[in-house]
Design an enzyme around this catalytic site. Sequence first.
Site, PDB file in Angstrom:
ATOM      1  N   LYS A  61       1.302 -22.948   3.452  1.00 56.69           N
ATOM      2  CA  LYS A  61       2.022 -24.002   2.705  1.00 56.69           C
ATOM      3  C   LYS A  61       2.678 -23.408   1.453  1.00 56.69           C
ATOM      4  O   LYS A  61       3.862 -23.598   1.215  1.00 56.69           O
ATOM      5  CB  LYS A  61       1.034 -25.107   2.299  1.00 56.69           C
ATOM      6  CG  LYS A  61       1.561 -26.049   1.241  1.00 56.69           C
ATOM      7  CD  LYS A  61       0.603 -27.192   0.946  1.00 56.69           C
ATOM      8  CE  LYS A  61      -0.524 -26.878  -0.007  1.00 56.69           C
ATOM      9  NZ  LYS A  61      -0.162 -26.767  -1.429  1.00 56.69           N
ATOM     10  N   ASN A  62       1.867 -22.705   0.673  1.00 60.63           N
ATOM     11  CA  ASN A  62       2.387 -22.270  -0.620  1.00 60.63           C
ATOM     12  C   ASN A  62       3.418 -21.156  -0.488  1.00 60.63           C
ATOM     13  O   ASN A  62       4.324 -21.041  -1.316  1.00 60.63           O
ATOM     14  CB  ASN A  62       1.228 -21.880  -1.544  1.00 60.63           C
ATOM     15  CG  ASN A  62       0.372 -23.098  -1.887  1.00 60.63           C
ATOM     16  OD1 ASN A  62       0.803 -24.240  -1.681  1.00 60.63           O
ATOM     17  ND2 ASN A  62      -0.829 -22.867  -2.393  1.00 60.63           N
TER      18      ASN A  62
ATOM     19  N   ARG B 269       4.150 -31.401  -7.038  1.00 58.34           N
ATOM     20  CA  ARG B 269       4.023 -30.415  -8.115  1.00 58.34           C
ATOM     21  C   ARG B 269       4.946 -29.213  -7.858  1.00 58.34           C
ATOM     22  O   ARG B 269       5.571 -28.676  -8.762  1.00 58.34           O
ATOM     23  CB  ARG B 269       2.563 -29.971  -8.188  1.00 58.34           C
ATOM     24  CG  ARG B 269       2.290 -28.737  -9.008  1.00 58.34           C
ATOM     25  CD  ARG B 269       2.205 -29.041 -10.477  1.00 58.34           C
ATOM     26  NE  ARG B 269       2.089 -27.824 -11.262  1.00 58.34           N
ATOM     27  CZ  ARG B 269       2.087 -27.786 -12.580  1.00 58.34           C
ATOM     28  NH1 ARG B 269       2.209 -28.891 -13.282  1.00 58.34           N
ATOM     29  NH2 ARG B 269       1.982 -26.663 -13.226  1.00 58.34           N
TER      30      ARG B 269
ATOM     31  N   CYS C 191      -1.081 -33.358  -6.400  1.00 59.22           N
ATOM     32  CA  CYS C 191      -2.503 -33.653  -6.282  1.00 59.22           C
ATOM     33  C   CYS C 191      -3.100 -33.931  -7.659  1.00 59.22           C
ATOM     34  O   CYS C 191      -2.756 -33.269  -8.638  1.00 59.22           O
ATOM     35  CB  CYS C 191      -3.235 -32.458  -5.681  1.00 59.22           C
ATOM     36  SG  CYS C 191      -2.977 -32.277  -3.924  1.00 59.22           S
TER      37      CYS C 191
ATOM     38  N   ARG D  82      -2.382 -30.442 -15.292  1.00 59.71           N
ATOM     39  CA  ARG D  82      -1.242 -29.740 -14.721  1.00 59.71           C
ATOM     40  C   ARG D  82       0.021 -29.792 -15.594  1.00 59.71           C
ATOM     41  O   ARG D  82       1.055 -30.353 -15.212  1.00 59.71           O
ATOM     42  CB  ARG D  82      -0.980 -30.233 -13.297  1.00 59.71           C
ATOM     43  CG  ARG D  82      -2.253 -30.184 -12.461  1.00 59.71           C
ATOM     44  CD  ARG D  82      -1.998 -30.254 -11.010  1.00 59.71           C
ATOM     45  NE  ARG D  82      -1.658 -28.967 -10.427  1.00 59.71           N
ATOM     46  CZ  ARG D  82      -1.410 -28.786  -9.140  1.00 59.71           C
ATOM     47  NH1 ARG D  82      -1.425 -29.803  -8.325  1.00 59.71           N
ATOM     48  NH2 ARG D  82      -1.121 -27.603  -8.668  1.00 59.71           N
TER      49      ARG D  82
ATOM     50  N   ASP E 227      -8.928 -23.770  -4.217  1.00 61.59           N
ATOM     51  CA  ASP E 227      -8.546 -24.682  -3.134  1.00 61.59           C
ATOM     52  C   ASP E 227      -9.638 -24.824  -2.068  1.00 61.59           C
ATOM     53  O   ASP E 227      -9.544 -25.699  -1.205  1.00 61.59           O
ATOM     54  CB  ASP E 227      -7.238 -24.219  -2.482  1.00 61.59           C
ATOM     55  CG  ASP E 227      -6.053 -24.361  -3.429  1.00 61.59           C
ATOM     56  OD1 ASP E 227      -6.183 -25.123  -4.407  1.00 61.59           O
ATOM     57  OD2 ASP E 227      -5.027 -23.698  -3.200  1.00 61.59           O
TER      58      ASP E 227
ATOM     59  N   ARG F 183      -0.327 -33.515   3.726  1.00 65.38           N
ATOM     60  CA  ARG F 183       0.537 -32.727   2.845  1.00 65.38           C
ATOM     61  C   ARG F 183       0.399 -31.240   3.116  1.00 65.38           C
ATOM     62  O   ARG F 183       1.338 -30.469   2.911  1.00 65.38           O
ATOM     63  CB  ARG F 183       0.160 -32.967   1.386  1.00 65.38           C
ATOM     64  CG  ARG F 183       0.442 -34.344   0.891  1.00 65.38           C
ATOM     65  CD  ARG F 183       0.137 -34.435  -0.559  1.00 65.38           C
ATOM     66  NE  ARG F 183       0.876 -33.377  -1.253  1.00 65.38           N
ATOM     67  CZ  ARG F 183       0.862 -33.189  -2.555  1.00 65.38           C
ATOM     68  NH1 ARG F 183       0.148 -33.978  -3.311  1.00 65.38           N
ATOM     69  NH2 ARG F 183       1.563 -32.233  -3.098  1.00 65.38           N
TER      70      ARG F 183
HETATM   71  N1  EPU Z   1      -1.110 -24.088 -16.291  1.00 68.34           N
HETATM   72  C1  EPU Z   1      -0.780 -24.399 -17.585  1.00 68.34           C
HETATM   73  N2  EPU Z   1       0.546 -24.548 -17.882  1.00 68.34           N
HETATM   74  C2  EPU Z   1       1.528 -24.382 -16.972  1.00 68.34           C
HETATM   75  C3  EPU Z   1       1.168 -24.033 -15.628  1.00 68.34           C
HETATM   76  C4  EPU Z   1      -0.173 -23.904 -15.325  1.00 68.34           C
HETATM   77  O1  EPU Z   1      -1.634 -24.566 -18.446  1.00 68.34           O
HETATM   78  O2  EPU Z   1       2.701 -24.517 -17.318  1.00 68.34           O
HETATM   79  C5  EPU Z   1      -2.547 -23.962 -15.942  1.00 68.34           C
HETATM   80  C6  EPU Z   1      -3.005 -24.998 -14.934  1.00 68.34           C
HETATM   81  O3  EPU Z   1      -3.256 -26.238 -15.531  1.00 68.34           O
HETATM   82  C7  EPU Z   1      -4.221 -24.342 -14.357  1.00 68.34           C
HETATM   83  C8  EPU Z   1      -3.851 -22.849 -14.373  1.00 68.34           C
HETATM   84  O4  EPU Z   1      -2.758 -22.726 -15.295  1.00 68.34           O
HETATM   85  O5  EPU Z   1      -5.314 -24.556 -15.192  1.00 68.34           O
HETATM   86  C9  EPU Z   1      -3.432 -22.281 -13.049  1.00 68.34           C
HETATM   87  O6  EPU Z   1      -2.494 -23.146 -12.441  1.00 68.34           O
HETATM   88  P1  EPU Z   1      -1.333 -22.613 -11.498  1.00 68.34           P
HETATM   89  O7  EPU Z   1      -0.051 -22.714 -12.230  1.00 68.34           O
HETATM   90  O8  EPU Z   1      -1.703 -21.289 -10.946  1.00 68.34           O
HETATM   91  O9  EPU Z   1      -1.349 -23.695 -10.337  1.00 68.34           O
HETATM   92  P2  EPU Z   1      -0.105 -24.105  -9.467  1.00 68.34           P
HETATM   93  O10 EPU Z   1       0.825 -22.967  -9.361  1.00 68.34           O
HETATM   94  O11 EPU Z   1       0.421 -25.396  -9.945  1.00 68.34           O
HETATM   95  C10 EPU Z   1      -0.956 -23.277  -7.169  1.00 68.34           C
HETATM   96  C11 EPU Z   1      -1.157 -23.901  -5.828  1.00 68.34           C
HETATM   97  C12 EPU Z   1      -2.376 -24.783  -5.886  1.00 68.34           C
HETATM   98  C13 EPU Z   1      -3.583 -23.954  -6.299  1.00 68.34           C
HETATM   99  C14 EPU Z   1      -3.302 -23.244  -7.626  1.00 68.34           C
HETATM  100  C15 EPU Z   1      -4.384 -22.298  -8.070  1.00 68.34           C
HETATM  101  C16 EPU Z   1       1.101 -24.076  -4.990  1.00 68.34           C
HETATM  102  C17 EPU Z   1       2.217 -24.950  -4.588  1.00 68.34           C
HETATM  103  N3  EPU Z   1       0.020 -24.667  -5.473  1.00 68.34           N
HETATM  104  O12 EPU Z   1      -0.772 -24.350  -8.082  1.00 68.34           O
HETATM  105  O13 EPU Z   1      -2.570 -25.281  -4.570  1.00 68.34           O
HETATM  106  O14 EPU Z   1      -4.704 -24.777  -6.464  1.00 68.34           O
HETATM  107  O15 EPU Z   1      -2.081 -22.497  -7.524  1.00 68.34           O
HETATM  108  O16 EPU Z   1      -4.619 -21.351  -7.084  1.00 68.34           O
HETATM  109  O17 EPU Z   1       1.188 -22.870  -4.838  1.00 68.34           O
HETATM  110  C18 EPU Z   1      -3.374 -26.753  -2.961  1.00 68.34           C
HETATM  111  O18 EPU Z   1      -2.818 -26.042  -2.108  1.00 68.34           O
HETATM  112  O19 EPU Z   1      -4.191 -27.667  -2.652  1.00 68.34           O
HETATM  113  C19 EPU Z   1      -3.084 -26.525  -4.373  1.00 68.34           C
HETATM  114  C20 EPU Z   1      -3.328 -27.432  -5.302  1.00 68.34           C
END
Ligand code: EPU
Length: 437
Positions: free
Chosen positions: A30-31, A104, A128, A133, A322, A415
Site C-alpha cells: 500500500k505505502n 493522510r 486513520c 498526525r 502497523d 483501505r
Molecule cells: N510527525 C510529526 N510531524 C510531521 C510528520 C510526522 O510530528 O509533520 C510524527 C508523527 O506524528 C509520528 C512520527 O512523526 O509520531 C512518524 O510519523 P510518519 O510521518 O513516519 O508517519 P506517516 O508517514 O504519516 C507512515 C505510514 C503509516 C505508518 C507510519 C509509521 C504511509 C502512507 N503511512 O505514516 O501507515 O504507521 O508511516 O511507520 O506510508 C498504515 O499503513 O496503517 C499506516 C498508518
Amino acid sequence: MNNTNHDILVAKGCHGARKLKGTIVVKGSKNDALQALAASLLFGSPLTLTNVPAIEDIARLGNLLTALGVAITEDKKLGKKSLTLDTSQLHSATLDDDIAKKLRASIILTGPLLARRGEAHFPHPGGCVIGERPIDLFLDGFAKLGASITIRNGRYHLTAPRDGLRGAEIFFRNQTVTGTECFMLTAVLTKGQTVLKNCALEPEIESLGKFLVREGARIRGLGTTTITIDGGPLLKSLRPSYEIIPDRIEAGSFLILGALLMRELTITRCEPGHLDAVIAFLRSAGATIKIEPRQIIIRATPRQSYRALPLTTHEYPGFPTDLQALMAVFLTQATGESRIFETIFEGRLGYLETLARMGAEVHIHNQHQATVGGPTLLTGREVTSPDLRAGLAYLIAGLVAKAETIIHNVHCIDRGYEKIDERLAMLGFNIKRHHSP
Ligand code: EPU
C-alpha cells in the site's frame, strides 16, 4: 467518488483450533504504491505501475490525481493490477477537500505539485485515527525550499518563488516515512542540491528511489538516513515502469494469523528480508518459521503455547507500529504478561479496550504503554473498526475467539487489505461480508 462502504464482516471463531493448512499470496505494498502514484508527477511521459493493490487508499489517491488532470488507465493481467498515469494534461494544484481530508497520504502529492506547478493547495490531511498526525515537518521543509505558506479557512496554500524552489538541507526532527518520501520526490524537480537528514529507512523508500535513479534522477544515499538529491527537469524516459514491492505489513499480518490459527501457512510473493523484526519476535515467542526465497512458512501445533514478550515499536528496521495491534492479539494467547510500548503514535492503543471486551486481560498505563496478560479465552463481540490495522486485529481476534464477531466500519480494513474476507475464506475461515446499500 466516495469509496466509503458500510459493509459488515461476520467471522465465526475457531475457538483456538489450528487445523487449517494453506497458502496465501501477498499483494503489492500500500505505502509503496501510494508514493509511486505521487512519483508520476515527476515524469514527462506516462508512468506504469505494476502489482498495484486493489484497495481503497489507492482508489482515493487516484481520484485526487484524476481531479488534477492526470489520466489513469487500469489493466488487470494474471490477477495483478497495473496502472498507467499520464500527467501531460495536469491542470491544477488544488487537492479535492473531501478526499484529501480522508487520506493522510494525500500530503505526499503536495511537494511534487509545488515543485512542478509552483503552487499547491490542500486541507489538513485526514486518515486513520491513530494519533495527532501533524504536518509541521512538511511545512518546515517547504519553507526551507523557499516556498511561502499561508493558511486560510483551514486550507494550506503553498507558493514557490518565481524562479522555482531551491535545494536546501532539511533535518527531520522525527524520522518521518511520508515526509522522507515527499521531499525525496520534491527535490528531484527542485533546482540545486537538497540534503535530507534523519530520513526514514523503510524499504519502500529505497525501492522507489532506486527506480527513480534508473530513470535519470540524481539521488544518493538511498537506504541510509542521509539522502542527497540533485534536482533537474521532468524525467523523460521512454515507457518507465515500476513494480510495487510486496506489502511487508500484510505479510507480517499473515505471519501472526498463521501462528495463532493455522497448522501451516505458506506466505508467498513476499520479501522475508523486510520482516526481520516480526520473524525474530515470533521466533522468540516460540513460533516455528521457515524462510525461503520470496516465501515464508509458519507451522504451529494445536496445543503449542507461546511465551509472553515485551513489544516495543520502532522505526524500520525495528518492530513496525502497523503490526502492534495484531501482535497484541497474539500476546493475548501467549503465556505470561507482555508489556507493549508504542513509541511512534500516541493514539494507537485504544483498540485494547475492545479486546478487553472480548475477554483479553489488558491494562492501559498511558497513551504509549499497556500490559497484556495471557493466555486468555476470547469471546466474539460486535465491534467497530477504529483504523486499518486495529480493524484487522479485531478480525483475527474474532477468529481466535469462540462464538461470532461482527465488525463494523469495514471500509477501514478495505483501505489497506485487498478483499481480505475472500482471501481468508479461501484458507478455510468462516468469514462473511454483508453488503449494505
Ligand atoms: N510527525 C510529526 N510531524 C510531521 C510528520 C510526522 O510530528 O509533520 C510524527 C508523527 O506524528 C509520528 C512520527 O512523526 O509520531 C512518524 O510519523 P510518519 O510521518 O513516519 O508517519 P506517516 O508517514 O504519516 C507512515 C505510514 C503509516 C505508518 C507510519 C509509521 C504511509 C502512507 N503511512 O505514516 O501507515 O504507521 O508511516 O511507520 O506510508 C498504515 O499503513 O496503517 C499506516 C498508518
